[in-house]
Write a protein that holds these residues in place. Structure first.
Motif, mmCIF file in Angstrom:
data_model
loop_
_atom_site.group_PDB
_atom_site.id
_atom_site.type_symbol
_atom_site.label_atom_id
_atom_site.label_comp_id
_atom_site.label_asym_id
_atom_site.label_seq_id
_atom_site.Cartn_x
_atom_site.Cartn_y
_atom_site.Cartn_z
ATOM 1 N N PHE A 19 0.851 -1.185 0.000
ATOM 2 C CA PHE A 19 0.000 0.000 0.000
ATOM 3 C C PHE A 19 0.885 1.232 0.000
ATOM 4 C CE2 PHE A 19 0.695 -1.141 4.391
ATOM 5 C CZ PHE A 19 0.801 0.045 5.098
ATOM 6 N N GLU A 20 0.299 2.384 -0.208
ATOM 7 C CA GLU A 20 1.042 3.641 -0.197
ATOM 8 C C GLU A 20 0.455 4.561 0.858
ATOM 9 O OE1 GLU A 20 0.758 5.208 -4.179
ATOM 10 O OE2 GLU A 20 2.290 3.844 -4.912
ATOM 11 N N ALA A 21 1.295 5.461 1.353
ATOM 12 C CA ALA A 21 0.822 6.447 2.326
ATOM 13 C C ALA A 21 1.648 7.721 2.174
ATOM 14 C CB ALA A 21 0.947 5.900 3.746
ATOM 15 N N TRP A 22 1.014 8.840 2.507
ATOM 16 C CA TRP A 22 1.653 10.152 2.441
ATOM 17 C C TRP A 22 1.995 10.615 3.845
ATOM 18 C CZ3 TRP A 22 2.843 12.864 -1.963
ATOM 19 C CH2 TRP A 22 2.306 12.389 -3.142
ATOM 20 N N PHE A 23 3.157 11.275 3.956
ATOM 21 C CA PHE A 23 3.612 11.814 5.232
ATOM 22 C C PHE A 23 4.155 13.217 4.999
ATOM 23 C CE2 PHE A 23 3.806 7.264 5.432
ATOM 24 C CZ PHE A 23 3.212 6.978 6.651
ATOM 25 N N GLY A 24 4.114 14.035 6.045
ATOM 26 C CA GLY A 24 4.615 15.406 5.947
ATOM 27 C C GLY A 24 6.111 15.449 5.672
ATOM 28 N N SER A 25 6.848 14.457 6.191
ATOM 29 C CA SER A 25 8.305 14.382 5.993
ATOM 30 C C SER A 25 8.735 12.956 6.316
ATOM 31 C CB SER A 25 9.024 15.375 6.903
ATOM 32 O OG SER A 25 8.842 15.006 8.255
ATOM 33 N N SER A 26 9.991 12.657 6.022
ATOM 34 C CA SER A 26 10.469 11.308 6.341
ATOM 35 C C SER A 26 10.514 11.091 7.854
ATOM 36 C CB SER A 26 11.841 11.063 5.715
ATOM 37 O OG SER A 26 12.782 11.981 6.208
ATOM 38 N N SER A 27 10.785 12.155 8.609
ATOM 39 C CA SER A 27 10.799 12.000 10.077
ATOM 40 C C SER A 27 9.383 11.763 10.613
ATOM 41 C CB SER A 27 11.447 13.211 10.748
ATOM 42 O OG SER A 27 10.722 14.376 10.482
ATOM 43 N N ASP A 28 8.361 12.316 9.944
ATOM 44 C CA ASP A 28 6.980 12.041 10.358
ATOM 45 C C ASP A 28 6.677 10.546 10.230
ATOM 46 O OD1 ASP A 28 6.430 14.672 10.946
ATOM 47 O OD2 ASP A 28 5.280 15.060 9.120
ATOM 48 N N TYR A 29 7.135 9.940 9.104
ATOM 49 C CA TYR A 29 6.924 8.499 8.944
ATOM 50 C C TYR A 29 7.625 7.748 10.080
ATOM 51 C CZ TYR A 29 7.652 3.702 7.703
ATOM 52 O OH TYR A 29 7.709 2.332 7.771
ATOM 53 N N ASP A 30 8.904 8.070 10.299
ATOM 54 C CA ASP A 30 9.677 7.372 11.331
ATOM 55 C C ASP A 30 9.003 7.464 12.698
ATOM 56 O OD1 ASP A 30 11.576 6.713 9.411
ATOM 57 O OD2 ASP A 30 12.865 8.432 9.889
ATOM 58 N N ASP A 31 8.518 8.653 13.056
ATOM 59 C CA ASP A 31 7.861 8.872 14.343
ATOM 60 C C ASP A 31 6.570 8.061 14.455
ATOM 61 O OD1 ASP A 31 7.334 10.275 16.899
ATOM 62 O OD2 ASP A 31 5.706 11.215 15.728
ATOM 63 N N GLN A 32 5.731 8.138 13.405
ATOM 64 C CA GLN A 32 4.452 7.429 13.450
ATOM 65 C C GLN A 32 4.657 5.911 13.458
ATOM 66 O OE1 GLN A 32 1.544 8.867 10.582
ATOM 67 N NE2 GLN A 32 2.356 10.961 10.787
ATOM 68 N N ALA A 33 5.630 5.439 12.672
ATOM 69 C CA ALA A 33 5.896 3.995 12.632
ATOM 70 C C ALA A 33 6.391 3.509 13.995
ATOM 71 C CB ALA A 33 6.909 3.683 11.536
ATOM 72 N N ALA A 34 7.260 4.291 14.639
ATOM 73 C CA ALA A 34 7.796 3.904 15.954
ATOM 74 C C ALA A 34 6.697 3.835 17.002
ATOM 75 C CB ALA A 34 8.888 4.892 16.382
ATOM 76 N N ARG A 35 5.671 4.690 16.869
ATOM 77 C CA ARG A 35 4.567 4.696 17.840
ATOM 78 C C ARG A 35 3.451 3.718 17.448
ATOM 79 N NH1 ARG A 35 2.229 10.149 18.814
ATOM 80 N NH2 ARG A 35 2.615 10.588 16.629
ATOM 81 N N GLY A 36 3.625 2.952 16.357
ATOM 82 C CA GLY A 36 2.625 1.969 15.934
ATOM 83 C C GLY A 36 1.396 2.583 15.292
ATOM 84 N N LEU A 37 1.541 3.788 14.739
ATOM 85 C CA LEU A 37 0.401 4.479 14.142
ATOM 86 C C LEU A 37 0.230 4.200 12.649
ATOM 87 C CD1 LEU A 37 0.808 7.927 15.933
ATOM 88 C CD2 LEU A 37 -0.717 6.028 16.534
ATOM 89 N N VAL A 38 1.234 3.604 12.029
ATOM 90 C CA VAL A 38 1.130 3.264 10.608
ATOM 91 C C VAL A 38 0.651 1.823 10.537
ATOM 92 C CG1 VAL A 38 2.360 3.060 8.414
ATOM 93 C CG2 VAL A 38 3.034 4.835 10.054
#
Length: 143
Positions: free
Chosen positions: A14-33
């Motif tokens: 699947f694909e997803a949009w994020f505000g920045s690469s750090s936004d992805y990293d933060d959300q993934a680390a918190r289990g939000l993706v």
């Protein structure tokens, strides 16, 4: 904004949009993706080609002559197909189209002539009909 190609641990892409690469990293680390197919939060980035704007200047002006030639060729092909595959009913088109629509005549594809008033009446009554492109002179045969 950045778009990532992602996949879960069940191989759902699947694909997803994020505000920045750090936004992805933060959300993934918190289990939000999470995977939209199975809900898994074990998601990882996949290899994808970046969308890079080219440096070549593009001509913003469309080639109108080329477009007109394509449209005329398409109109010739439509008319040729209709003439080869539909029954010509001449100036009885409106009556025959109505009879086919109302089940009084066998269902078949037809073409012919109709006045603007006849066409309006057919359309108002829900009888499907459309104008046939005019017969165009083939440029190869024109002098």
């Amino acid at each position: 904004m950045i778009r990532y190609a992602l996949a879960c641990d069940h191989d759902h892409p699947f694909e997803a949009w994020f505000g920045s690469s750090s936004d992805y990293d933060d959300q993934a680390a918190r289990g939000l993706v999470e995977c939209p197919f199975c809900g898994s939060t074990a998601v990882s980035k996949q290899i994808m080609a970046p969308a890079v704007a080219g440096t070549k200047k593009r001509d913003a002006t469309p080639d109108l002559g080329k477009i007109q030639t394509m449209m005329m060729q398409a109109a010739r092909e439509v008319r040729s197909h209709v003439e080869a595959n539909f029954d010509y009913v001449g100036d009885t088109f409106a009556r025959e189209a109505r009879d086919i629509h109302e089940g009084r005549s066998e269902k078949r594809e037809i073409y012919g002539e109709a006045t603007p008033a006849e066409v309006r009446a057919l359309k108002e009554d829900g009888v499907p009909c459309a104008a046939l492109p005019p017969a165009l002179v083939d440029p190869a045969k024109a002098n």
